[in-house]
Design an enzyme around this catalytic site. Structure first.
Site, PDB file in Angstrom:
ATOM      1  N   LEU A  49       0.870  -1.164   0.000  1.00 24.03           N
ATOM      2  CA  LEU A  49       0.000   0.000   0.000  1.00 24.03           C
ATOM      3  C   LEU A  49       0.915   1.225   0.000  1.00 24.03           C
ATOM      4  O   LEU A  49       1.869   1.284   0.777  1.00 24.03           O
ATOM      5  CB  LEU A  49      -0.873   0.031   1.263  1.00 24.03           C
ATOM      6  CG  LEU A  49      -2.255  -0.617   1.216  1.00 24.03           C
ATOM      7  CD1 LEU A  49      -2.899  -0.510   2.597  1.00 24.03           C
ATOM      8  CD2 LEU A  49      -3.141   0.009   0.179  1.00 24.03           C
ATOM      9  N   ASP A  50       0.648   2.193  -0.873  1.00 22.98           N
ATOM     10  CA  ASP A  50       1.461   3.401  -0.926  1.00 22.98           C
ATOM     11  C   ASP A  50       1.456   4.121   0.421  1.00 22.98           C
ATOM     12  O   ASP A  50       0.485   4.002   1.189  1.00 22.98           O
ATOM     13  CB  ASP A  50       0.922   4.361  -1.991  1.00 22.98           C
ATOM     14  CG  ASP A  50       1.098   3.832  -3.405  1.00 22.98           C
ATOM     15  OD1 ASP A  50       1.940   2.935  -3.588  1.00 22.98           O
ATOM     16  OD2 ASP A  50       0.393   4.312  -4.305  1.00 22.98           O
ATOM     17  N   PRO A  51       2.517   4.905   0.720  1.00 19.42           N
ATOM     18  CA  PRO A  51       2.507   5.700   1.961  1.00 19.42           C
ATOM     19  C   PRO A  51       1.294   6.610   2.084  1.00 19.42           C
ATOM     20  O   PRO A  51       0.810   6.842   3.197  1.00 19.42           O
ATOM     21  CB  PRO A  51       3.808   6.514   1.846  1.00 19.42           C
ATOM     22  CG  PRO A  51       4.720   5.644   1.049  1.00 19.42           C
ATOM     23  CD  PRO A  51       3.831   4.968   0.036  1.00 19.42           C
ATOM     24  N   ALA A  53      -1.657   5.884   1.158  1.00 21.93           N
ATOM     25  CA  ALA A  53      -2.861   5.046   1.287  1.00 21.93           C
ATOM     26  C   ALA A  53      -2.907   4.430   2.677  1.00 21.93           C
ATOM     27  O   ALA A  53      -1.882   4.169   3.301  1.00 21.93           O
ATOM     28  CB  ALA A  53      -2.862   3.950   0.236  1.00 21.93           C
TER      29      ALA A  53
END
Length: 317
Positions: A49-51, A53
């Site tokens: 998961l992206d930072p 997100a």
């Protein structure tokens, strides 16, 4: 002079922790923090998961890491916010603005038509700012160097998609998608279909496979818990295997299976089987059944099984 850091005494920990990943941390940073809090020897996450997100991030410890691919392959559900009329270099709020356009009047009918357009099987080009690799190098590394490389479109499936207007320039997006789907790209493509472009300003994963955010623990809550309560948050490894048909082997049959030998029995053919030993009941591994033969796939080691049986009693999934 700073005091020396206390060395954490690692230990074997087995199971699945459902984390509600916070904003601002990468998936690996969140994993390492939880690994430290549990003093675990071995851990892995089940897809990044992206930072920017937040949301459901199942973390696997010990024996559970052998089955983490099942969650990588699982469908995911997301909620996102799309800012219309502004296109960025990354497809989200982290990037530089590269284009601005007028936003048309957004009606429910228009959004329903666009949602239908993007529901079902799609071909999607991965974004440059992603961890996908080309020639052994992550795409985001090329992007940071100012390079754009050719990416092959991939087959994905948007199982469901709902769009609604928050205001004249902002959409709420809710989608359940197959593995490999980039919600940033979906948001950008929806903006293009509306004729104005757009980028994601918020992203939250609310479910992955059979797990949803209501089952998750936050990092702050986990950190505030006494250590026994942290261990009690772990689901057993078999929580990763809900679609596997259960088979129980007794005594010597279990021992032979665990050594990698095929077993014969009156089992129907099955592509996915979770194999358990009895007395006490314990997961031995996964297998498939063909023509009455139980064929091992992934096996736990006898040491892992003993450690699991000796671990704090785990809740059922």
């Amino acid at each position: 002079m700073n005091a020396p850091r206390t060395r954490v005494q690692r230990r074997p920990v087995h199971g699945v922790l459902l984390l509600d990943k916070p904003l601002g941390l990468s998936s690996n940073q969140a994993l390492q923090k939880c690994k430290w809090l549990l003093r675990a020897e071995k851990a892995g996450h089940t897809g990044t998961l992206d930072p920017l997100a937040s949301g459901v991030l199942p973390l696997c410890f010990g024996a559970a890491t052998k089955f983490s691919q099942l969650q990588l392959d699982a469908d995911k559900t997301y909620e996102a916010t799309v800012r219309l009329g502004v296109k960025t270099s990354t497809g989200d709020a982290e990037g530089q603005v590269v284009a601005e356009r007028d936003v048309p009047a957004i009606t429910p009918e228009l959004l329903a038509g666009v949602a239908r357009q993007f529901t079902g099987p799609l071909r999607q080009v991965p974004p440059m700012h992603s961890a996908l690799k080309k020639d052994g190098k992550a795409l985001y590394e090329y992007a940071r160097a100012g390079e754009e490389v050719e990416r092959e479109a991939r087959d994905v499936v948007i199982h469901s998609l709902a769009l609604s207007a928050i205001d004249a320039r902002t959409l709420r997006l809710a989608a359940t998608v197959s593995k490999g789907t980039y919600i940033r790209t979906l948001g950008e493509d929806i903006g293009e279909a509306l004729g104005c472009g757009g980028h994601l300003t918020a992203l939250r994963r609310t479910a992955t496979g059979q797990f949803d955010v209501s089952q998750c623990v936050t990092l702050d809550t986990l950190e505030a818990m006494p250590e026994p309560e942290r261990l009690a948050r772990l689901l057993p490894t078999e929580a990763l295997l809900p679609a596997h048909d259960p088979v129980t082997l007794r005594g010597d049959e279990a021992a032979r299976f665990l050594s990698g030998l095929r077993r014969r029995g009156a089992w129907p053919d099955a592509g996915q089987v979770a194999v358990f030993g009895d007395a006490p009941r314990s997961l031995l591994g996964t297998a498939h059944v063909k023509a009455g033969e139980l064929i091992p796939s992934r096996l736990l080691s006898p040491i892992e099984i003993q450690q699991i049986l000796g671990q704090t009693e785990l809740p059922t999934p």
